[in-house]
Design a protein around this motif. Structure first.
Motif, PDB file in Angstrom:
ATOM      1  N   GLN A 106      38.665 -23.590  22.418  1.00 49.91           N
ATOM      2  CA  GLN A 106      38.535 -22.209  22.644  1.00 49.91           C
ATOM      3  C   GLN A 106      37.214 -21.566  22.943  1.00 49.91           C
ATOM      4  O   GLN A 106      36.889 -20.913  22.162  1.00 49.91           O
ATOM      5  N   ASP A 107      36.744 -22.250  23.954  1.00 44.74           N
ATOM      6  CA  ASP A 107      35.296 -22.052  24.145  1.00 44.74           C
ATOM      7  C   ASP A 107      35.376 -20.490  24.601  1.00 44.74           C
ATOM      8  O   ASP A 107      35.758 -19.911  25.656  1.00 44.74           O
ATOM      9  N   ALA A 108      34.685 -19.718  23.707  1.00 41.92           N
ATOM     10  CA  ALA A 108      34.769 -18.354  23.789  1.00 41.92           C
ATOM     11  C   ALA A 108      33.447 -17.549  24.540  1.00 41.92           C
ATOM     12  O   ALA A 108      32.263 -18.167  24.311  1.00 41.92           O
ATOM     13  N   ARG A 109      33.852 -16.689  25.159  1.00 44.58           N
ATOM     14  CA  ARG A 109      32.861 -15.690  25.745  1.00 44.58           C
ATOM     15  C   ARG A 109      31.836 -14.949  24.575  1.00 44.58           C
ATOM     16  O   ARG A 109      32.611 -14.398  23.739  1.00 44.58           O
ATOM     17  N   ILE A 110      30.667 -15.018  24.482  1.00 46.84           N
ATOM     18  CA  ILE A 110      29.909 -14.384  23.766  1.00 46.84           C
ATOM     19  C   ILE A 110      28.870 -13.570  23.990  1.00 46.84           C
ATOM     20  O   ILE A 110      28.476 -13.604  25.262  1.00 46.84           O
ATOM     21  N   GLU A 111      28.316 -12.554  23.280  1.00 47.20           N
ATOM     22  CA  GLU A 111      27.218 -11.565  23.674  1.00 47.20           C
ATOM     23  C   GLU A 111      26.209 -11.730  22.668  1.00 47.20           C
ATOM     24  O   GLU A 111      26.472 -11.816  21.331  1.00 47.20           O
ATOM     25  N   VAL A 112      25.054 -12.380  22.930  1.00 45.66           N
ATOM     26  CA  VAL A 112      23.936 -12.476  21.862  1.00 45.66           C
ATOM     27  C   VAL A 112      22.890 -11.387  22.252  1.00 45.66           C
ATOM     28  O   VAL A 112      22.301 -11.092  23.413  1.00 45.66           O
ATOM     29  N   ALA A 113      22.545 -10.482  21.328  1.00 44.37           N
ATOM     30  CA  ALA A 113      21.492  -9.602  21.290  1.00 44.37           C
ATOM     31  C   ALA A 113      20.365  -9.751  20.355  1.00 44.37           C
ATOM     32  O   ALA A 113      20.634  -9.711  19.100  1.00 44.37           O
ATOM     33  N   ILE A 114      19.293  -9.714  20.738  1.00 43.64           N
ATOM     34  CA  ILE A 114      18.068 -10.008  20.032  1.00 43.64           C
ATOM     35  C   ILE A 114      17.333  -8.613  19.408  1.00 43.64           C
ATOM     36  O   ILE A 114      16.946  -7.959  20.615  1.00 43.64           O
ATOM     37  N   GLU A 115      17.604  -8.023  18.452  1.00 44.51           N
ATOM     38  CA  GLU A 115      17.010  -6.809  18.069  1.00 44.51           C
ATOM     39  C   GLU A 115      15.605  -6.673  17.995  1.00 44.51           C
ATOM     40  O   GLU A 115      14.787  -5.946  18.380  1.00 44.51           O
ATOM     41  N   TYR A 174       6.344 -15.939   6.935  1.00 43.02           N
ATOM     42  CA  TYR A 174       7.596 -16.203   7.705  1.00 43.02           C
ATOM     43  C   TYR A 174       7.629 -15.374   8.944  1.00 43.02           C
ATOM     44  O   TYR A 174       6.813 -14.557   9.146  1.00 43.02           O
ATOM     45  N   SER A 175       8.487 -15.931   9.794  1.00 44.99           N
ATOM     46  CA  SER A 175       8.922 -14.990  10.951  1.00 44.99           C
ATOM     47  C   SER A 175      10.474 -14.905  10.706  1.00 44.99           C
ATOM     48  O   SER A 175      11.266 -15.687  10.300  1.00 44.99           O
ATOM     49  N   VAL A 176      11.011 -13.552  11.238  1.00 45.91           N
ATOM     50  CA  VAL A 176      12.432 -13.391  11.005  1.00 45.91           C
ATOM     51  C   VAL A 176      12.985 -12.917  12.484  1.00 45.91           C
ATOM     52  O   VAL A 176      12.261 -12.199  13.037  1.00 45.91           O
ATOM     53  N   LEU A 177      14.225 -13.478  12.721  1.00 45.28           N
ATOM     54  CA  LEU A 177      14.836 -13.019  13.998  1.00 45.28           C
ATOM     55  C   LEU A 177      16.083 -12.258  13.486  1.00 45.28           C
ATOM     56  O   LEU A 177      16.788 -12.876  12.853  1.00 45.28           O
ATOM     57  N   TYR A 178      16.251 -11.220  14.023  1.00 48.06           N
ATOM     58  CA  TYR A 178      17.237 -10.236  13.968  1.00 48.06           C
ATOM     59  C   TYR A 178      18.223 -10.115  15.130  1.00 48.06           C
ATOM     60  O   TYR A 178      17.879  -9.927  16.219  1.00 48.06           O
ATOM     61  N   LEU A 179      19.304 -10.699  15.002  1.00 50.02           N
ATOM     62  CA  LEU A 179      20.278 -11.163  16.118  1.00 50.02           C
ATOM     63  C   LEU A 179      21.760 -10.802  15.832  1.00 50.02           C
ATOM     64  O   LEU A 179      22.284 -10.620  14.892  1.00 50.02           O
ATOM     65  N   ASP A 180      22.123 -10.044  16.841  1.00 49.69           N
ATOM     66  CA  ASP A 180      23.710  -9.600  16.768  1.00 49.69           C
ATOM     67  C   ASP A 180      24.473 -10.443  17.707  1.00 49.69           C
ATOM     68  O   ASP A 180      24.229 -10.897  18.861  1.00 49.69           O
ATOM     69  N   PHE A 181      25.459 -11.121  17.114  1.00 48.45           N
ATOM     70  CA  PHE A 181      26.305 -12.148  17.652  1.00 48.45           C
ATOM     71  C   PHE A 181      27.704 -11.582  17.972  1.00 48.45           C
ATOM     72  O   PHE A 181      28.183 -11.358  16.849  1.00 48.45           O
ATOM     73  N   THR A 182      28.058 -11.501  19.185  1.00 44.41           N
ATOM     74  CA  THR A 182      29.750 -10.841  19.183  1.00 44.41           C
ATOM     75  C   THR A 182      30.443 -11.634  19.776  1.00 44.41           C
ATOM     76  O   THR A 182      29.868 -11.906  21.250  1.00 44.41           O
ATOM     77  N   PHE A 183      31.764 -11.804  19.458  1.00 47.05           N
ATOM     78  CA  PHE A 183      32.842 -12.612  20.115  1.00 47.05           C
ATOM     79  C   PHE A 183      33.383 -11.852  20.958  1.00 47.05           C
ATOM     80  O   PHE A 183      33.840 -10.512  20.753  1.00 47.05           O
ATOM     81  N   LEU A 184      33.464 -12.030  22.292  1.00 46.18           N
ATOM     82  CA  LEU A 184      34.287 -11.206  23.219  1.00 46.18           C
ATOM     83  C   LEU A 184      35.587 -11.790  23.689  1.00 46.18           C
ATOM     84  O   LEU A 184      36.368 -10.998  24.225  1.00 46.18           O
ATOM     85  N   ASP A 185      36.015 -12.936  23.185  1.00 44.90           N
ATOM     86  CA  ASP A 185      37.515 -13.231  23.183  1.00 44.90           C
ATOM     87  C   ASP A 185      37.741 -13.676  21.847  1.00 44.90           C
ATOM     88  O   ASP A 185      37.049 -13.753  20.871  1.00 44.90           O
ATOM     89  N   GLN A 186      39.131 -13.544  21.716  1.00 44.76           N
ATOM     90  CA  GLN A 186      39.966 -13.720  20.376  1.00 44.76           C
ATOM     91  C   GLN A 186      39.956 -15.342  20.078  1.00 44.76           C
ATOM     92  O   GLN A 186      40.118 -16.212  21.078  1.00 44.76           O
TER      93      GLN A 186
END
Length: 533
Positions: free
Chosen positions: A67-76, A84-96
């Motif tokens: 079920q290879d899904a479309r996703i949206e990756v947003a680096i805040e 340390y270093s910290v990455l803030y990332l929003d990960f959204t599935f666009l398909d069910q």
């Protein structure tokens, strides 16, 4: 070749979904590399402190259920302290998605495009779980369609002088130009709401799903891996591994058969080699190691003597040219360290590649600009980091192989590297397991190390001088042995009618080079692929 254990742990980082009617889950993140040291302050403090809107890209994620899904990756944001270093990332599935799914796409990495250092998320060495956002159910992250997952990943500290990084992972290709922001303290964690939702009560579309946070402790193991790159020509090849550079002079060009005296043409090549050393070597560490190698033909004792004599010949000429400011170590290794496997159908080519004299030294990987005169294969070309691109640009070429269409996008110059992005589209009604390991994928006698991975059969060729650039590899120390993994998205089953973005990194050519030929493995040769700066 088995994959490094660290990579297996990281692959699971975004794993699975326990999903019924649209809810999903994804797993956590997760060894011997020295932490970078850095005594240099940020040279452009304003640049490092500037905020930005989220950097957003869409992609298609490989999952084990197909079920290879479309996703949206947003680096805040990408923030750093001395710790340390910290990455803030929003990960959204666009398909069910339905059922339980494990992610198969590459893990989230950060690359300094100037030095070639690759930063992997911090893991707990005992539990092998990553630090940052904590999975909520049995090691999995719930995923809901169109509801952004607010994730936080911890990485080793990025050196203070580095202002921009390149993000790779999850099938997004390369997100170049991610600014690094200096902070005194990281952001306060979000109030977790993930347990407020389930299959019967999913979050409304657009609702941000937040998690508990596991912060790293003193047991956290930083992993900073150097890219190893390879550039080949008819007279010499150059391998770069972090701050170490090794130039191999092909013996068939420099010596007659069974001889250790340089040919007339070879003296000019060695003189160019001396210019390469002057241009590339770290002036604070002017030590050069010269090593002779043979193929496997002949007795061990004969080959050892020949390899030593050839190394001494090259050393003597280099020493005459460079003078007393350099120190030289010389050794012969006979046929002990082949770079290509002999005995196959390409035995002659492999044996010829193994006959070589190498010289190695330390370089300053932070230096920007282009190296001076010398061997073309050893020219180090460094530009500033690339800016962020939301899209890969217009398709510049298309080819088809086994019912899969390959679309090629413009090459992007990013620091000392070239980002090569292609998309693969299944043109049939059924899933396809793409075989890219055909006889045409790797040149005869080509180095085995740089033919690993999905795009290992790809090379970039300069049309004017036939320099060949191979896919850069991640080099891991696993129980004292070197193991390699291609710094490219692995390709799994291609679902019917779907397209997938695939990225690979190559060492960059000189600034004046504005197009290259792409040897696209089984898809054939594609000329005049433009380079964008």
């Amino acid at each position: 070749m088995s994959r490094p254990r660290s990579l297996v742990a990281l692959s699971a980082l975004v794993s699975g979904t326990l999903v019924l009617s649209g809810c999903g889950l994804m797993q956590q993140l997760g060894d011997d590399a020295a932490e970078p040291t850095d005594d240099n302050p940020v040279e452009n403090e304003d640049l490092a402190q500037v905020g930005h809107d989220p950097l957003v890209r869409e992609a298609r994620l490989f999952v084990d259920t197909g079920q290879d899904a479309r996703i949206e990756v947003a680096i805040e944001a990408l923030e750093r302290t001395d710790e340390y270093s910290v990455l803030y990332l929003d990960f959204t599935f666009l398909d069910q998605l339905t059922g339980t799914n494990d992610n198969l796409s590459s893990p989230p990495r950060l690359m300094d495009p100037v030095s070639g250092r690759v930063y992997e998320p911090l893991i707990d060495p005992v539990t092998e779980e990553g630090y940052g956002s904590v999975p909520s159910r049995d090691g999995y992250f719930p995923i809901y369609e169109n509801a952004p997952n607010k994730w936080r990943f911890y990485y080793p500290p990025i050196p203070r002088h580095v202002t921009h990084m390149t993000f790779t992972g999850y099938g997004v290709g390369a997100m170049t130009g991610v600014p690094v922001t200096d902070v005194d303290a990281f952001r306060e964690p979000d109030v977790p709401n993930v347990l407020d939702y389930d299959d019967n009560n999913p979050p409304p579309p657009g609702t941000e799903v937040t998690y508990e946070l596991a912060e790293p402790g003193p047991e956290a193991e930083p992993q900073v891996v150097s890219l190893e790159s390879f550039v080949d020509s008819t007279v010499a090849s150059t391998t770069r591994d972090g701050d170490s550079e090794t130039v191999a002079l092909h013996s068939d060009v420099t010596f007659d058969v069974d001889e250790s005296t340089l040919t007339d043409d070879a003296e000019e090549i060695v003189l160019q080699a001396s210019q390469t050393i002057e241009s590339n070597i770290d002036p604070d560490n002017p030590e050069v190691t010269v090593i002779g190698h043979t193929d496997s033909t002949g007795s061990d004792s004969y080959n050892m003597t020949l390899s030593e004599e050839r190394a001494e010949t090259v050393r003597d000429l280099l020493e005459d040219e460079l003078g007393s400011d350099y120190t030289f170590d010389v050794e012969g290794r006979a046929s002990e360290d082949p770079v290509a496997e002999e005995g196959g159908s390409d035995n002659d080519e492999a044996a010829a590649r193994n006959r070589r004299v190498e010289f190695s030294y330390q370089v300053d990987v932070e230096a920007e600009g282009e190296s001076g005169e010398g061997l073309d294969a050893a020219s180090r070309n460094v530009a500033p980091p690339a800016t962020f691109r939301e899209e890969d640009g217009e398709i510049v070429a298309s080819e088809e192989y086994d019912d899969v269409q390959l679309d090629v996008y413009p090459l992007v110059r990013d620091g000392a590297y070239i980002v090569t992005t292609v998309s693969l589209t299944n043109t049939t009604d059924d899933p396809i397991e793409l075989d890219m390991s055909g006889d045409d994928a790797t040149p005869d006698g080509g180095p085995d190390t740089f033919s690993e991975g999905t795009l290992g059969g790809f090379q970039l060729v300069e049309p004017d001088n036939d320099l060949v650039r191979y896919v850069a590899q991640l080099k891991y120390d696993v129980d004292g042995e070197d193991q390699y993994a291609g710094f490219a998205e692995e390709v799994h089953a291609l679902q019917a009618g779907e397209d997938y973005r695939v990225m690979a990194i190559f060492p960059a050519p000189a600034q004046e080079v504005d197009n290259l030929t792409l040897n696209a493995g089984p898809f054939g040769e594609i000329e005049d692929v433009p380079i964008e700066n």
